[in-house]
Design an enzyme around this catalytic site. Structure first.
Site, PDB file in Angstrom:
ATOM      1  N   ARG A  54      -6.032 -85.917  59.950  1.00 54.76           N
ATOM      2  CA  ARG A  54      -7.096 -85.090  60.529  1.00 54.76           C
ATOM      3  C   ARG A  54      -8.371 -85.903  60.773  1.00 54.76           C
ATOM      4  NH1 ARG A  54      -8.717 -80.489  57.471  1.00 54.76           N
ATOM      5  NH2 ARG A  54      -8.693 -79.052  59.212  1.00 54.76           N
TER       6      ARG A  54
ATOM      7  N   ASN B 116      -6.795 -78.941  51.299  1.00 52.62           N
ATOM      8  CA  ASN B 116      -7.622 -79.221  50.117  1.00 52.62           C
ATOM      9  C   ASN B 116      -6.754 -79.111  48.865  1.00 52.62           C
ATOM     10  OD1 ASN B 116      -9.993 -79.403  51.626  1.00 52.62           O
ATOM     11  ND2 ASN B 116     -10.420 -77.216  51.449  1.00 52.62           N
TER      12      ASN B 116
ATOM     13  N   GLU C  49     -11.769 -67.578  60.884  1.00 51.13           N
ATOM     14  CA  GLU C  49     -12.783 -67.906  59.879  1.00 51.13           C
ATOM     15  C   GLU C  49     -14.205 -67.641  60.369  1.00 51.13           C
ATOM     16  OE1 GLU C  49     -12.630 -71.983  58.629  1.00 51.13           O
ATOM     17  OE2 GLU C  49     -14.497 -71.825  57.504  1.00 51.13           O
TER      18      GLU C  49
ATOM     19  N   GLU D 156     -15.265 -83.357  52.934  1.00 47.85           N
ATOM     20  CA  GLU D 156     -15.573 -82.175  52.123  1.00 47.85           C
ATOM     21  C   GLU D 156     -15.012 -82.293  50.704  1.00 47.85           C
ATOM     22  OE1 GLU D 156     -14.196 -78.863  54.529  1.00 47.85           O
ATOM     23  OE2 GLU D 156     -16.030 -78.928  55.722  1.00 47.85           O
TER      24      GLU D 156
ATOM     25  N   LYS E 290      -6.029 -84.588  54.871  1.00 50.97           N
ATOM     26  CA  LYS E 290      -7.483 -84.449  54.955  1.00 50.97           C
ATOM     27  C   LYS E 290      -8.037 -85.423  53.928  1.00 50.97           C
ATOM     28  CE  LYS E 290     -11.223 -81.083  54.181  1.00 50.97           C
ATOM     29  NZ  LYS E 290     -11.533 -79.648  53.955  1.00 50.97           N
TER      30      LYS E 290
ATOM     31  N   ASP F  23     -16.842 -77.354  63.904  1.00 50.88           N
ATOM     32  CA  ASP F  23     -15.900 -76.699  63.006  1.00 50.88           C
ATOM     33  C   ASP F  23     -15.565 -75.288  63.476  1.00 50.88           C
ATOM     34  OD1 ASP F  23     -14.353 -76.133  60.847  1.00 50.88           O
ATOM     35  OD2 ASP F  23     -15.954 -76.097  59.358  1.00 50.88           O
TER      36      ASP F  23
ATOM     37  N   ARG G 273     -23.669 -84.666  62.858  1.00 53.99           N
ATOM     38  CA  ARG G 273     -22.275 -84.478  62.420  1.00 53.99           C
ATOM     39  C   ARG G 273     -21.301 -84.510  63.604  1.00 53.99           C
ATOM     40  NH1 ARG G 273     -20.201 -79.183  59.065  1.00 53.99           N
ATOM     41  NH2 ARG G 273     -18.059 -79.150  59.819  1.00 53.99           N
TER      42      ARG G 273
ATOM     43  N   LYS H 280      -9.889 -81.208  65.661  1.00 52.11           N
ATOM     44  CA  LYS H 280     -10.343 -79.830  65.915  1.00 52.11           C
ATOM     45  C   LYS H 280     -10.861 -79.749  67.342  1.00 52.11           C
ATOM     46  CE  LYS H 280     -11.379 -78.427  61.196  1.00 52.11           C
ATOM     47  NZ  LYS H 280     -12.242 -77.682  60.265  1.00 52.11           N
TER      48      LYS H 280
ATOM     49  N   GLU I 222      -6.266 -79.104  67.114  1.00 53.60           N
ATOM     50  CA  GLU I 222      -6.191 -78.107  66.040  1.00 53.60           C
ATOM     51  C   GLU I 222      -7.054 -76.911  66.414  1.00 53.60           C
ATOM     52  OE1 GLU I 222      -6.835 -79.705  62.059  1.00 53.60           O
ATOM     53  OE2 GLU I 222      -7.692 -77.805  61.397  1.00 53.60           O
TER      54      GLU I 222
ATOM     55  N   TRP J 221     -25.186 -80.308  55.816  1.00 55.67           N
ATOM     56  CA  TRP J 221     -23.920 -79.974  56.476  1.00 55.67           C
ATOM     57  C   TRP J 221     -23.915 -80.278  57.976  1.00 55.67           C
ATOM     58  CZ3 TRP J 221     -19.651 -79.042  53.794  1.00 55.67           C
ATOM     59  CH2 TRP J 221     -19.794 -78.680  52.441  1.00 55.67           C
TER      60      TRP J 221
HETATM   61  C1  GCV Z   1      -9.472 -76.209  54.393  1.00 53.25           C
HETATM   62  C2  GCV Z   1     -13.855 -75.641  57.230  1.00 53.25           C
HETATM   63  C3  GCV Z   1     -13.394 -74.537  56.333  1.00 53.25           C
HETATM   64  C4  GCV Z   1     -12.680 -75.053  55.100  1.00 53.25           C
HETATM   65  C5  GCV Z   1     -11.540 -75.948  55.550  1.00 53.25           C
HETATM   66  C6  GCV Z   1     -12.120 -77.048  56.426  1.00 53.25           C
HETATM   67  C7  GCV Z   1     -11.038 -77.938  56.983  1.00 53.25           C
HETATM   68  O1  GCV Z   1     -14.893 -76.346  56.652  1.00 53.25           O
HETATM   69  O2  GCV Z   1     -14.478 -73.758  55.970  1.00 53.25           O
HETATM   70  O3  GCV Z   1     -12.205 -73.963  54.380  1.00 53.25           O
HETATM   71  O4  GCV Z   1     -10.848 -76.478  54.464  1.00 53.25           O
HETATM   72  O5  GCV Z   1     -12.804 -76.491  57.517  1.00 53.25           O
HETATM   73  O6  GCV Z   1     -10.680 -77.720  58.143  1.00 53.25           O
HETATM   74  O7  GCV Z   1     -10.575 -78.811  56.299  1.00 53.25           O
END
Ligand code: GCV
Length: 873
Positions: free
Chosen positions: A351, A237, A425, A318, A314, A397, A368, A392, A419, A588
């Site tokens: 990604r 980000n 998290e 988001e 990315k 997520d 989603r 991912k 990934e 979301w």
């Molecule tokens: C870096 C999730 C996390 C975000 C992260 C995102 C991603 O949504 O909460 O912090 O952003 O994944 O993998 O891009």
């Protein structure tokens, strides 16, 4: 971003019947901590070590071997004879690439065709002088050989394999399973780390690269020791500032620091950079000016960093800009960068985490989970050869339980990488012990049956069901679809506070590297290896810590989500404590769709979103019906009534109750298991981990009670074992005799027992507030637990007394994620009385909690609970 550091631990001191809980600071490991490389290896080396070349990596290999071994004179016994036999006086060890070895020693049988990163270790002890060769398919291979040798005596393998003289007839040889083995760091230029729980960035501070990069060198050594060959240092980000010329100069210093360890630098880029920092009016990937801008920028990067690894992207996700702004596809954006990088040998990790976060909750077809496959599968074949789609592990997520992403099977003409998240998290943010290797293994070993189609796509060919195993680990290694790229990416987010901020969490970083090297290793074997190198070699220590690690993910899953409903945490905030409805009724798309009758997302083709149909036929068939879906993913694929019977015979609602009680018990058992090692471990480590595990056991109860009381209310179906909603020893704060304390409603309600707690307003009650209860139970010795809310950044103080005799005092000074009382900061403290034998109580005794708030922390209290005194700890 929450710093997420768990600092406080409570030390209990007793004075003749008086227990005082003193807050003390945990001395946490420093960044220079060498983790699993802390102890020298048990190798004993005689003679000389030389490298053929002067390259930094080979020189590092020589130094590392000298650093890893013990000099014979310092050996105090306890070393295996094999080492002494193998590495004897007058010996020579040579380190180099296979080519260098072959040239210098034509008689050494170094095999042809060693792959990049592969090592070959050979020994010849039958001549007058012992002679050892550590050869690599390239320089990195030689370095990895040194680390493999270093690890060997502690690997737990049986003696004959580690007898170095065996290396004559059976050279030690291993090659990495996949070419891309990177960590991703989500560091920001200002020194914060998104989803980092180990302190501030080791790379950046104040908008630029840090002057002191010594921690970066230590980190690169750790990465190299487990075969990691790339590190993307900045957040996906907000990546635009990282392409400025000044930043690139700093990044060149980072690359220089990591290079001797064979770790190549990569960075995340913002696809809108030509517009954001390049002064162009557009960032349209098909615009020639944009293409020229990227080409020039990439040339500038390679002028400063000749071995630059590539970009991570990315986009359209988001809030990050993307090619969709111009009606272009991810392939257009990826290829734009790929073409600029290709002449230099760089790659693009694009990604697949692209989805619409404004979905319509009321649309039962919206999903989603479908997004990655829907967007990327049609683009298969359109990506440049140096593009890798980074997927991912699951379609949502990083949840504690998800099915493997169907996209791994949906890209046959495109390289892919899996990934995973090393930083926890959604899995307890390093405050909870959760060893993730068993989950990654389930993903890697999952057979997608991607080639189980006949020539016309049919599952059966001439009546025979096609049944070729195509596991995820084979797909990402490039084997299934014959790709030359592919691999594993571990989102690590290390920081200056002991890398991950918690000693046992380091097992995840270690395991990531080991699995990316060899996904066939078992999670248990990796846990043993790591424990022997990091915690101790005593067989009881190895067995106990391994057992704890292996139990930790199932325990976490049990007390958080269930049956594939995902981690039922606060998904719009902290991602930490329980908050069941935060996933619902928003865009979301992390929905679980619970109501009074049932729960789960219908993702079947027949009646649901159709997500199940994205898998190859054999797997799609399995997930299509509830009857054939494994229990642990039932609610991910199907909406069922609470009374639905699982394969185990239990109903869904009873499973919710049982698994949460089980999970909390499992978390408590981790404390007992660790305590069984008292006296066998470094005291500082012992106390630090003990405090964390006690906290985790308390937070597991917060989770248990939140989920159980929520679904008891929602379903109206009682717990067959009568625990849900019944807490015999619990004395609610809102029902106490209150002095100064005011009753407050907790949001979400399930995060407090009965939805209510009490808070103390410092301005109205500067000397503190009290809550008092009269004990009416039987006489005896008991533990007394207090459930309070430990807000940051304030420090409230509490005392617990019985008949005016203080039995415990503590400070609420931990750094937990949120700033209002809820499940993120609900914390349990248990007073166990002198010598852990319990506190004496008799009917009529007055129990009193005094809370003294400060401006930021209202000393909020949920309840106290009288528990049977456990055996002394
Ligand atoms: C870096 C999730 C996390 C975000 C992260 C995102 C991603 O949504 O909460 O912090 O952003 O994944 O993998 O891009």
């Amino acid at each position: 971003m929450a710093s997420g550091r768990f600092e406080a631990r409570k030390r209990i001191v007793f004075f003749s019947g008086l227990a005082i809980l003193l807050p003390t600071l945990v001395a946490s490991a420093q960044t220079a901590d060498q983790a699993w490389l802390r102890e020298p290896s048990r190798l004993v080396l005689f003679g000389k070590v030389i490298a053929f070349g002067n390259s930094p990596i080979e020189q590092t290999a020589v130094q590392e071997l000298s650093r890893s071994i013990q000099h014979p004179a310092s050996v105090k016994g306890g070393f295996s004879q094999f080492a002494l036999r193998a590495w004897r006086e007058g010996s020579l060890t040579v380190i180099g690439t296979a080519e260098e070895v072959r040239k210098a020693y034509p008689n050494v049988p170094v095999p042809s065709g060693l792959a990049p990163g592969e090592y070959w270790i050979w020994w010849n002890g039958f001549d007058e002088h012992s002679f050892s060769v550590i050869a690599g398919g390239d320089e990195r291979g030689a370095l990895y050989g040194v680390f493999a040798l270093r690890r060997l005596p502690l690997s737990g393998e049986s003696f004959p394999r580690t007898d170095l003289s065996n290396f004559h007839a059976h050279p030690l040889r291993s090659r990495p399973a996949m070419p891309i083995r990177w960590t991703d760091e989500w560091d920001n230029a200002n020194g914060t780390v998104e989803r980092g729980y180990g302190g501030r960035s080791i790379f950046f501070e104040g908008g630029k690269v840090r002057d002191d990069l010594s921690a970066v060198g230590e980190y690169a050594r750790l990465l190299a020791s487990v075969g990691i060959n790339g590190c993307n240092v900045n957040n996906v980000n907000g990546a635009a500032p990282f392409l400025s010329t000044e930043m690139l100069q700093g990044l060149a210093r980072v690359a220089n620091t990591m290079r001797p360890w064979g770790v190549r630098l990569a960075i995340s880029v913002d696809i809108a950079s030509p517009q954001k920092i390049g002064g162009l009016k557009t960032f349209d990937p098909l615009d020639p000016a944009v293409q020229a801008w990227w080409k020039a920028k990439v040339d500038e990067i390679y002028a400063a960093i000749p071995d630059f690894a590539g970009f991570t992207v990315k986009a359209d996700s988001e809030g990050q800009a993307g090619p969709a702004s111009y009606g272009r596809s991810p392939a257009d954006a990826a290829n734009l960068l790929a073409h600029a990088l290709a002449p230099h040998g760089g790659v693009v990790l694009y990604r697949a985490f692209v989805y619409n976060n404004h979905l319509d909750y009321n649309d039962l077809k919206a999903d989603r989970a479908r997004a990655a496959y829907d967007i990327f599968h049609p683009l298969d074949g359109k990506f440049a050869p140096n593009v890798v789609v980074q997927i991912k592990y699951g379609p949502i997520d990083f949840q504690a339980r998800e099915p493997v992403s169907p996209l791994f099977a949906g890209l046959e003409k495109t390289s892919s990488a899996m990934e995973v998240q090393i930083t926890q998290e959604y899995t307890g943010q390093q405050r909870h012990l959760v060893y993730l290797a068993p989950m990654w293994k389930e993903m890697l070993d999952f057979d997608l049956r991607a080639q189980n189609r006949g020539p016309h796509g049919q599952v059966f060919v001439r009546g025979v069901e096609q049944n070729r195993a195509t596991t995820v680990k084979e797909i990402i290694a490039g084997k299934t679809f014959h790709r030359s790229l592919g691999g594993m990416i571990g989102v690590s987010c290390v920081g200056r506070d002991g890398w991950l901020g918690s000693p046992l969490a380091m097992a995840n970083l270690y395991a990531f590297g080991r699995l990316a090297w060899d996904p066939n290793l078992s999670a248990e074997r990796i846990a043993q290896e790591w424990t022997r190198q990091t915690i101790g070699t005593d067989p009881q220590v190895v067995a106990t810590v391994t057992k704890m690690l292996m139990q930790s993910w199932p325990a976490y899953e049990h007390y958080t989500g269930f049956l594939g409903s995902q981690t039922l945490t606060d998904i719009t905030g902290s991602h930490y404590g329980p908050n069941i409805e935060s996933s619902e009724r928003n865009g979301w798309g992390q929905w679980h769709r619970d109501d009074a009758q049932g729960i789960g997302m219908d993702r079947s083709v027949a009646t649901g979103t159709g997500f199940a149909g994205q898998y190859p036929p054999a797997v799609a068939k399995m997930y299509e019906t509830a009857a054939t879906t494994p229990d642990n993913l039932l609610l991910f694929f199907h909406h069922v009534p609470y009374t639905y019977k699982l394969h185990s015979g239990e109903t869904v609602i009873q499973y919710i109750y049982d698994s949460h009680y089980q999970g909390a018990e499992e978390a408590a058992r981790l404390v007992d298991e660790w305590e069984s090692l008292k006296g066998k471990l470094d005291p500082q480590l012992y106390n630090d981990v003990l405090a964390r595990l006690e906290y985790q056991a308390g937070h597991a109860i917060v989770w248990r009670d939140a989920i159980v009381q929520y679904f008891l209310k929602e379903s109206g179906i009682p717990d067959a074992r009568d625990r849900a909603g019944h807490y015999p020893g619990r004395l609610e704060a809102e029902l106490a005799r209150l002095n100064g304390y005011k009753i407050i409603a907790i949001t979400p309600w399930e995060d407090a027992s009965g939805g209510m707690a009490v808070g103390c307003d410092a301005s109205a009650a500067p000397n503190g507030c009290t809550a008092a209860w009269t004990y009416t139970g039987p006489a005896g010795h008991f533990n007394i637990a207090a459930q309070y809310f430990d807000l940051q950044p304030g420090t409230a103080h509490f005392t617990l007394s019985v008949n005016n005799q203080m039995v415990a005092t503590w400070a609420a000074d931990a750094l937990l994620p949120s700033r209002r009382p809820n499940g993120d900061n609900a914390t349990r403290l248990t007073a166990r009385g002198p010598d852990g034998h319990g506190i004496e109580l008799k009917p009529g005794d007055v129990l009193l909690v005094k809370g003294t708030s400060d401006a930021n922390d209202p000393a909020a209290l949920d309840y106290i609970e009288i528990e049977p005194a456990a055996p002394a700890r």
